[in-house]
Design an enzyme around this catalytic site. Structure first.
Site, mmCIF file in Angstrom:
data_model
loop_
_atom_site.group_PDB
_atom_site.id
_atom_site.type_symbol
_atom_site.label_atom_id
_atom_site.label_comp_id
_atom_site.label_asym_id
_atom_site.label_seq_id
_atom_site.Cartn_x
_atom_site.Cartn_y
_atom_site.Cartn_z
ATOM 1 N N ARG A 119 51.818 -49.655 18.505
ATOM 2 C CA ARG A 119 51.696 -50.626 19.601
ATOM 3 C C ARG A 119 51.314 -52.018 19.096
ATOM 4 O O ARG A 119 51.700 -53.021 19.706
ATOM 5 C CB ARG A 119 50.663 -50.145 20.617
ATOM 6 C CG ARG A 119 51.190 -48.965 21.396
ATOM 7 C CD ARG A 119 50.232 -48.506 22.440
ATOM 8 N NE ARG A 119 50.915 -47.570 23.312
ATOM 9 C CZ ARG A 119 50.318 -46.773 24.179
ATOM 10 N NH1 ARG A 119 49.018 -46.806 24.301
ATOM 11 N NH2 ARG A 119 51.015 -45.968 24.933
ATOM 12 N N LYS A 166 56.168 -30.796 37.054
ATOM 13 C CA LYS A 166 56.069 -30.661 38.504
ATOM 14 C C LYS A 166 57.076 -31.473 39.295
ATOM 15 O O LYS A 166 57.346 -32.630 38.975
ATOM 16 C CB LYS A 166 54.682 -31.108 38.942
ATOM 17 C CG LYS A 166 53.597 -30.099 38.622
ATOM 18 C CD LYS A 166 52.272 -30.786 38.634
ATOM 19 C CE LYS A 166 51.289 -30.109 39.564
ATOM 20 N NZ LYS A 166 50.134 -30.975 39.816
ATOM 21 N N GLY A 193 55.996 -41.322 27.675
ATOM 22 C CA GLY A 193 55.294 -40.051 27.812
ATOM 23 C C GLY A 193 55.936 -38.946 27.006
ATOM 24 O O GLY A 193 56.380 -39.157 25.877
ATOM 25 N N GLY A 251 53.659 -44.087 32.677
ATOM 26 C CA GLY A 251 53.436 -44.282 34.116
ATOM 27 C C GLY A 251 54.276 -45.421 34.661
ATOM 28 O O GLY A 251 54.873 -45.323 35.730
HETATM 29 P P1 AMP Z 1 55.603 -34.209 32.717
HETATM 30 O O1 AMP Z 1 54.326 -34.821 32.278
HETATM 31 O O2 AMP Z 1 55.700 -33.962 34.174
HETATM 32 O O3 AMP Z 1 56.816 -34.905 32.144
HETATM 33 O O4 AMP Z 1 55.604 -32.746 32.128
HETATM 34 C C1 AMP Z 1 55.583 -32.497 30.757
HETATM 35 C C2 AMP Z 1 55.091 -31.109 30.546
HETATM 36 O O5 AMP Z 1 55.917 -30.199 31.243
HETATM 37 C C3 AMP Z 1 55.109 -30.701 29.109
HETATM 38 O O6 AMP Z 1 53.799 -30.527 28.667
HETATM 39 C C4 AMP Z 1 55.893 -29.397 29.114
HETATM 40 O O7 AMP Z 1 55.312 -28.415 28.319
HETATM 41 C C5 AMP Z 1 55.833 -28.985 30.563
HETATM 42 N N1 AMP Z 1 56.929 -28.078 30.901
HETATM 43 C C6 AMP Z 1 58.246 -28.261 30.730
HETATM 44 N N2 AMP Z 1 58.942 -27.191 31.091
HETATM 45 C C7 AMP Z 1 58.054 -26.272 31.507
HETATM 46 C C8 AMP Z 1 58.152 -24.940 31.986
HETATM 47 N N3 AMP Z 1 59.330 -24.335 32.108
HETATM 48 N N4 AMP Z 1 57.013 -24.293 32.311
HETATM 49 C C9 AMP Z 1 55.837 -24.896 32.179
HETATM 50 N N5 AMP Z 1 55.662 -26.158 31.729
HETATM 51 C C10 AMP Z 1 56.768 -26.828 31.390
#
Ligand code: AMP
Length: 421
Positions: free
Chosen positions: A40, A226, A378, A401
């Site tokens: 950064r 999610k 991220g 974010g």
């Molecule tokens: P996000 O911060 O919403 O982009 O989510 C990233 C996280 O989603 C990572 O830590 C992944 O390990 C998790 N992830 C991706 N696919 C799955 C899955 N099938 N089951 C559980 N966690 C997941």
């Protein structure tokens, strides 16, 4: 949202004091405080060098970590964590602040610039004021961690004005914080002419174009844990994209909405109706909406779990951990003819090697697509970097974010406050 903003190139900075909001929120070794990645700081160099070459006197500023600016606030937070109030001392709080000093950043920045970086021991206090007043064209100083003052995150007009009073021009170059209305990211623009730095400018031009005027077909690849975190992204992209690909944990709520069994997979039961609506809406709009058709599953959420390939319904005792080979083929084919691809969120639990293949395959498909490829910050950004595809991607956003809120079509306070071009 207007992304067309005046940049440092439009600003008259010669002989002027320029306040530059940088993103020096660097990762540090917990024990030694050593900077573990200076990426950064390196990324900030083009804007800082340009301003110094133009004969500006540069006052750089940033936050680092999440210090609690007041002792009372610190006590409250610790008590929330379950600690006994009587055990919490002022000394301990002061120590927690010292850990988040920007002094090491000033030293590293000085090495990278090859010139002295004057460090102010406070943000708007007497040391900063005196050093800013004495600063000469071609010189650079760095203020202490902005979040040591509670006025920063509260966007206090007094704090913003005190920052602004040290300078004549404001440059915003910390994309990672433009989604926050803080004193140094938005508040100061009420008192100074505000321009984008080169990093922010790059984010705005590439992501802004992708959303407003993409080379088509425009494909969005969404993953991560999610659905609820990405609802606004999906809503916004349904209006703009030609194809939406959904992988990761969030896919299972959509599969459930389609009537499939998902076993122990991540499922947001309260979002199933929403998922149904989205699938219907995509169909009505003629947007292709692609979901996994096979998955690597596991009996437990563990790096050592044995992957089991499952097509269609997932048995009750298994959870989906990654997309399967047929899905990879379908997703890769959809990405192949794209003009623009935006990717946010991994296709599976990529932190576990056995379940990283889907994410790896998508990174490869993006890298080989020939499209304008944009990876949100991220997890997907770290996946692309970890897997070695970073140099084949058009743009990896520096803000997790912020890039998510960008994709949501939200007005970003740290962008809205800049002068329109
Ligand atoms: P996000 O911060 O919403 O982009 O989510 C990233 C996280 O989603 C990572 O830590 C992944 O390990 C998790 N992830 C991706 N696919 C799955 C899955 N099938 N089951 C559980 N966690 C997941």
């Amino acid at each position: 949202m207007n992304y067309n903003k005046k940049t440092v190139y439009d600003a008259d900075v010669k002989g002027k004091k320029v306040l530059v909001r940088c993103d020096f929120n660097v990762p540090q070794d917990k024990k030694t405080g050593e900077i573990t990645s200076d990426k950064r700081i390196v990324a900030a160099l083009p804007t800082l060098k340009y301003l110094l070459e133009q004969g500006a006197a540069v006052i750089a500023c940033s936050h680092l970590g999440k210090p609690v600016a007041t002792f009372d606030g610190y006590v409250k937070k610790q008590v929330e964590k379950g600690r006994n109030e009587a055990d919490i001392t002022r000394e301990e709080w002061e120590k927690s602040l010292k850990k988040l000093t920007l002094a090491p950043v000033a030293r590293r920045l000085s090495e990278l610039l090859g010139q002295e970086v004057i460090f102010a021991a406070d943000t708007i206090g007497p040391d900063a004021q005196a050093k800013a007043a004495a600063l000469q064209p071609g010189q650079i100083m760095l203020l202490e961690n902005l979040r040591f003052d509670k006025g920063e995150t509260k966007n206090s007009p007094d704090f913003a004005k005190a920052l602004a009073d040290m300078a004549e021009v404001f440059v915003s170059d910390a994309f990672g914080t433009v989604h926050r209305a803080h004193a140094s990211t938005a508040g100061v623009a009420a008192f100074l002419p505000a321009y984008s730095g080169l990093l922010v400018q790059k984010e705005l031009s590439i992501m802004g174009k992708a959303l407003d005027n993409p080379v088509r077909p425009f494909v969005a690849v969404l993953g991560g844990a999610k659905v609820s975190d990405k609802i606004n992204v999906i809503n916004n992209l349904l209006e703009k994209a030609d194809t939406i690909i959904i992988g990761g944990g969030m896919a299972y709520t959509f599969k459930k909405a389609q009537g499939f069994e998902v076993g122990q997979s991540l499922l947001e039961a309260d979002r199933i109706d929403y998922a149904k609506d989205m699938i219907a809406k995509a169909e009505a709009k003629g947007v292709k909406f692609l979901l996994p058709v096979d998955n690597y599953c596991a009996a437990e959420f563990s790096a050592d779990a044995e992957p089991v390939l499952v097509e269609g319904d997932i048995p009750a005792e298994l959870m989906g951990m990654d997309i399967g080979p047929k899905t990879v083929e379908i997703f890769s084919a959809a990405v192949k003819g794209a003009g623009t691809i935006v990717w946010n969120g991994p296709m599976g639990v990529f932190e576990f090697d056995k379940f990283a293949n889907g994410t790896k395959a998508m990174a490869k498909a993006l890298a080989e697509s020939g499209a304008v490829t944009i990876v949100g910050g991220g997890d997907s950004a770290s996946a692309v970097e970890k897997l070695g595809f970073a140099d084949k991607i058009t743009h990896i956003s520096t803000g997790g974010g912020a890039s998510l809120e960008f994709l949501e079509g939200k007005e970003l306070p740290g962008v809205a406050c800049l002068l329109d071009a």
